[in-house]
Design an enzyme around this catalytic site. Sequence first.
Site, PDB file in Angstrom:
ATOM      1  N   SER A 113      -3.422 -22.250 -25.841  1.00 13.90           N
ATOM      2  CA  SER A 113      -3.138 -22.298 -24.411  1.00 13.90           C
ATOM      3  C   SER A 113      -3.163 -23.752 -23.955  1.00 13.90           C
ATOM      4  O   SER A 113      -4.212 -24.392 -23.979  1.00 13.90           O
ATOM      5  CB  SER A 113      -4.181 -21.485 -23.633  1.00 13.90           C
ATOM      6  OG  SER A 113      -4.172 -21.896 -22.282  1.00 13.90           O
ATOM      7  N   ASP A 134       3.755  -5.103 -10.726  1.00 14.27           N
ATOM      8  CA  ASP A 134       3.789  -6.501 -11.165  1.00 14.27           C
ATOM      9  C   ASP A 134       4.513  -6.653 -12.498  1.00 14.27           C
ATOM     10  O   ASP A 134       5.358  -7.525 -12.676  1.00 14.27           O
ATOM     11  CB  ASP A 134       2.363  -7.051 -11.311  1.00 14.27           C
ATOM     12  CG  ASP A 134       1.608  -7.010 -10.009  1.00 14.27           C
ATOM     13  OD1 ASP A 134       2.231  -6.732  -8.959  1.00 14.27           O
ATOM     14  OD2 ASP A 134       0.380  -7.247 -10.025  1.00 14.27           O
ATOM     15  N   SER A 147       0.758 -12.900  -9.520  1.00 13.30           N
ATOM     16  CA  SER A 147       0.692 -12.148 -10.764  1.00 13.30           C
ATOM     17  C   SER A 147       0.981 -12.965 -12.014  1.00 13.30           C
ATOM     18  O   SER A 147       1.875 -12.664 -12.799  1.00 13.30           O
ATOM     19  CB  SER A 147       1.644 -10.954 -10.676  1.00 13.30           C
ATOM     20  OG  SER A 147       0.975  -9.843 -11.161  1.00 13.30           O
ATOM     21  N   SER A 148       0.188 -14.000 -12.198  1.00  6.30           N
ATOM     22  CA  SER A 148       0.302 -14.791 -13.428  1.00  6.30           C
ATOM     23  C   SER A 148      -0.047 -13.939 -14.643  1.00  6.30           C
ATOM     24  O   SER A 148       0.510 -14.134 -15.724  1.00  6.30           O
ATOM     25  CB  SER A 148      -0.612 -16.011 -13.354  1.00  6.30           C
ATOM     26  OG  SER A 148      -1.978 -15.638 -13.319  1.00  6.30           O
ATOM     27  N   SER A 149      -0.955 -12.976 -14.466  1.00  2.00           N
ATOM     28  CA  SER A 149      -1.336 -12.145 -15.619  1.00  2.00           C
ATOM     29  C   SER A 149      -0.168 -11.281 -16.070  1.00  2.00           C
ATOM     30  O   SER A 149       0.085 -11.141 -17.266  1.00  2.00           O
ATOM     31  CB  SER A 149      -2.573 -11.302 -15.310  1.00  2.00           C
ATOM     32  OG  SER A 149      -2.336 -10.391 -14.268  1.00  2.00           O
ATOM     33  N   HIS A 157       0.832  -1.215   0.000  1.00  2.00           N
ATOM     34  CA  HIS A 157       0.000   0.000   0.000  1.00  2.00           C
ATOM     35  C   HIS A 157       0.865   1.262   0.000  1.00  2.00           C
ATOM     36  O   HIS A 157       0.469   2.295   0.542  1.00  2.00           O
ATOM     37  CB  HIS A 157      -0.972   0.019   1.195  1.00  2.00           C
ATOM     38  CG  HIS A 157      -2.099  -0.975   1.035  1.00  2.00           C
ATOM     39  ND1 HIS A 157      -3.204  -0.719   0.262  1.00  2.00           N
ATOM     40  CD2 HIS A 157      -2.249  -2.226   1.522  1.00  2.00           C
ATOM     41  CE1 HIS A 157      -4.002  -1.786   0.301  1.00  2.00           C
ATOM     42  NE2 HIS A 157      -3.442  -2.706   1.049  1.00  2.00           N
ATOM     43  N   TYR A 197     -10.491  -0.325  -0.437  1.00  2.00           N
ATOM     44  CA  TYR A 197      -9.296   0.187  -1.101  1.00  2.00           C
ATOM     45  C   TYR A 197      -9.436   1.694  -1.327  1.00  2.00           C
ATOM     46  O   TYR A 197      -8.554   2.480  -0.975  1.00  2.00           O
ATOM     47  CB  TYR A 197      -9.127  -0.564  -2.420  1.00  2.00           C
ATOM     48  CG  TYR A 197      -7.962  -0.115  -3.239  1.00  2.00           C
ATOM     49  CD1 TYR A 197      -6.664  -0.484  -2.898  1.00  2.00           C
ATOM     50  CD2 TYR A 197      -8.158   0.676  -4.370  1.00  2.00           C
ATOM     51  CE1 TYR A 197      -5.589  -0.072  -3.666  1.00  2.00           C
ATOM     52  CE2 TYR A 197      -7.092   1.086  -5.139  1.00  2.00           C
ATOM     53  CZ  TYR A 197      -5.806   0.713  -4.786  1.00  2.00           C
ATOM     54  OH  TYR A 197      -4.752   1.128  -5.549  1.00  2.00           O
ATOM     55  N   GLY A 245      -4.339 -16.343  -9.924  1.00  6.44           N
ATOM     56  CA  GLY A 245      -5.155 -15.675  -8.919  1.00  6.44           C
ATOM     57  C   GLY A 245      -4.691 -15.905  -7.488  1.00  6.44           C
ATOM     58  O   GLY A 245      -5.458 -15.717  -6.548  1.00  6.44           O
TER      59      GLY A 245
HETATM   60  P1  ADP Z   1      -3.065 -13.156 -10.904  1.00  8.01           P
HETATM   61  O1  ADP Z   1      -3.115 -12.609  -9.520  1.00  8.01           O
HETATM   62  O2  ADP Z   1      -2.480 -14.534 -10.925  1.00  8.01           O
HETATM   63  O3  ADP Z   1      -2.422 -12.223 -11.867  1.00  8.01           O
HETATM   64  P2  ADP Z   1      -5.361 -12.523 -12.492  1.00  8.01           P
HETATM   65  O4  ADP Z   1      -6.792 -12.792 -12.298  1.00  8.01           O
HETATM   66  O5  ADP Z   1      -4.897 -11.122 -12.597  1.00  8.01           O
HETATM   67  O6  ADP Z   1      -4.586 -13.318 -11.341  1.00  8.01           O
HETATM   68  O7  ADP Z   1      -4.863 -13.235 -13.815  1.00  8.01           O
HETATM   69  C1  ADP Z   1      -5.190 -14.583 -14.078  1.00  8.01           C
HETATM   70  C2  ADP Z   1      -5.626 -14.716 -15.523  1.00  8.01           C
HETATM   71  O8  ADP Z   1      -4.457 -14.648 -16.374  1.00  8.01           O
HETATM   72  C3  ADP Z   1      -6.242 -16.050 -15.822  1.00  8.01           C
HETATM   73  O9  ADP Z   1      -7.629 -16.027 -15.561  1.00  8.01           O
HETATM   74  C4  ADP Z   1      -5.955 -16.218 -17.296  1.00  8.01           C
HETATM   75  O10 ADP Z   1      -6.867 -15.472 -18.086  1.00  8.01           O
HETATM   76  C5  ADP Z   1      -4.590 -15.572 -17.437  1.00  8.01           C
HETATM   77  N1  ADP Z   1      -3.530 -16.598 -17.261  1.00  8.01           N
HETATM   78  C6  ADP Z   1      -2.590 -16.642 -16.300  1.00  8.01           C
HETATM   79  N2  ADP Z   1      -1.808 -17.736 -16.418  1.00  8.01           N
HETATM   80  C7  ADP Z   1      -2.274 -18.412 -17.483  1.00  8.01           C
HETATM   81  C8  ADP Z   1      -1.918 -19.648 -18.119  1.00  8.01           C
HETATM   82  N3  ADP Z   1      -0.918 -20.414 -17.667  1.00  8.01           N
HETATM   83  N4  ADP Z   1      -2.625 -20.015 -19.211  1.00  8.01           N
HETATM   84  C9  ADP Z   1      -3.640 -19.265 -19.670  1.00  8.01           C
HETATM   85  N5  ADP Z   1      -4.029 -18.106 -19.119  1.00  8.01           N
HETATM   86  C10 ADP Z   1      -3.373 -17.683 -18.035  1.00  8.01           C
HETATM   87 MG    MG Z   2      -3.095 -10.246 -12.220  1.00  6.82          MG
END
Ligand code: ADP
Ligand code: MG
Length: 380
Positions: A67, A171, A124-126, A34, A221, A120
């Site tokens: 994917s 991120d 930060s997978s996105s 924050h 927030y 999720g």
């Molecule tokens: P996070 O906190 O992990 O970033 P988000 O909700 O912001 O969570 O992002 C997750 C989204 O990113 C998933 O719903 C999907 O659309 C995309 N994503 C992430 N990793 C993958 C993956 N390995 N394959 C396909 N889509 C993915």
């Molecule tokens: Mg994200």
Amino acid sequence: MTLKKKVTEAFTSHFGGEGTLYASAGRINLIGEHTDYNGGFVFPGAIDKVILADIRPNGTDKVNLFSVDIDEAVSFGLEEADMPSQQWARYIFGVCRETIKRGFKVEGFDAAFAGDVPLGAGLSSSAALESCFAFAINDLFNSNAIPKFELARIGQSTEHNYCGVNCGIMDQFASIFGKKDCLMRLDCRSLEHEYFPIHLDGYRLVLVDSVVKHELVDSPYNRRRQSCENVAATLGVATLRDATLEMLNAAKDKISAEDYFRAKYVIEEKDRVLGVCDALGRDDIATVGRLMYETHEGLSKEFDVSCEELDYLVEIARECGVTGSRIMGGGFGGCTINLVSDSVYPRFIETVVSKFKARYGHAPRIYDVVISDGARRYEE
Ligand code: ADP
Ligand code: MG
């Protein structure tokens, strides 16, 4: 099967032959929560959980994606009107569009990709997905002429304009700039950054995911942001970055009790980030851990973004002799980040899983992470 094998086999079976492998990583933030919207510091690092993509230009104006994890193929053109309906594909479409909007080149390509960044979970997978494709597009079509910070902004704008997530820059910054065994202090006011080597011999970084997300009716927030802005205005500074505890205390009777504690946390958190950087320079892991616990106390009692599950995870960590533990991320659920000595690790994991499960009916998820390289050509 390794991630590499999964991705290259999928590429060959969908498109034939092979492409070039690119990777980018998820991230942790050791301390500095924050603080971004208050002009303070964050202290992230990229981790050994990645998105891996096999990519090859196809000489057309179409992008064809597969994917592996979702087991779905999507194709789209590169015009704004070509936006795909699948959420996962929008991250990549957005990266293409944001690159084009900045005057850089994107041509058609084929790509298969997969990842092991948990979705999720706060890692930060996105951002890993965006950074992987932004980096690849820069390498394949632009001779790496796009500055690295702009690649991070391309990911951020993708979230804003194509995914409906109004995120900051941390991120994508971490995912693009990440370097093995280094954390990065990002100054959210000047956007300058500095690398700090982290030597964790005898320690591990472990995330404990509560798998809980409290949806709150009012927007906590926005309320907290408002408190920070109120206090900055009262103190006559642009952001709380420029405030000190002395200034805050001198103006205490002009500030509501709630706003006072919110601002106190933010001001102290700025100093804790600097304290962690100093301590890392001395390999003083005990101090790093103590400051992490202090951050948790502040987030829980003063900034008020914890919840009983996260407080419980930190309490268990403390009882087990974990060196440092705190909420990671915005709060109200999600993960704790833990700095754990090798000797405490087995007992901590066993205890946290069994105690949490006994109280809340489900086990937390455990992710060990190692600070690693961010976006890159994948050559392992
Ligand atoms: P996070 O906190 O992990 O970033 P988000 O909700 O912001 O969570 O992002 C997750 C989204 O990113 C998933 O719903 C999907 O659309 C995309 N994503 C992430 N990793 C993958 C993956 N390995 N394959 C396909 N889509 C993915
Ligand atoms: Mg994200």
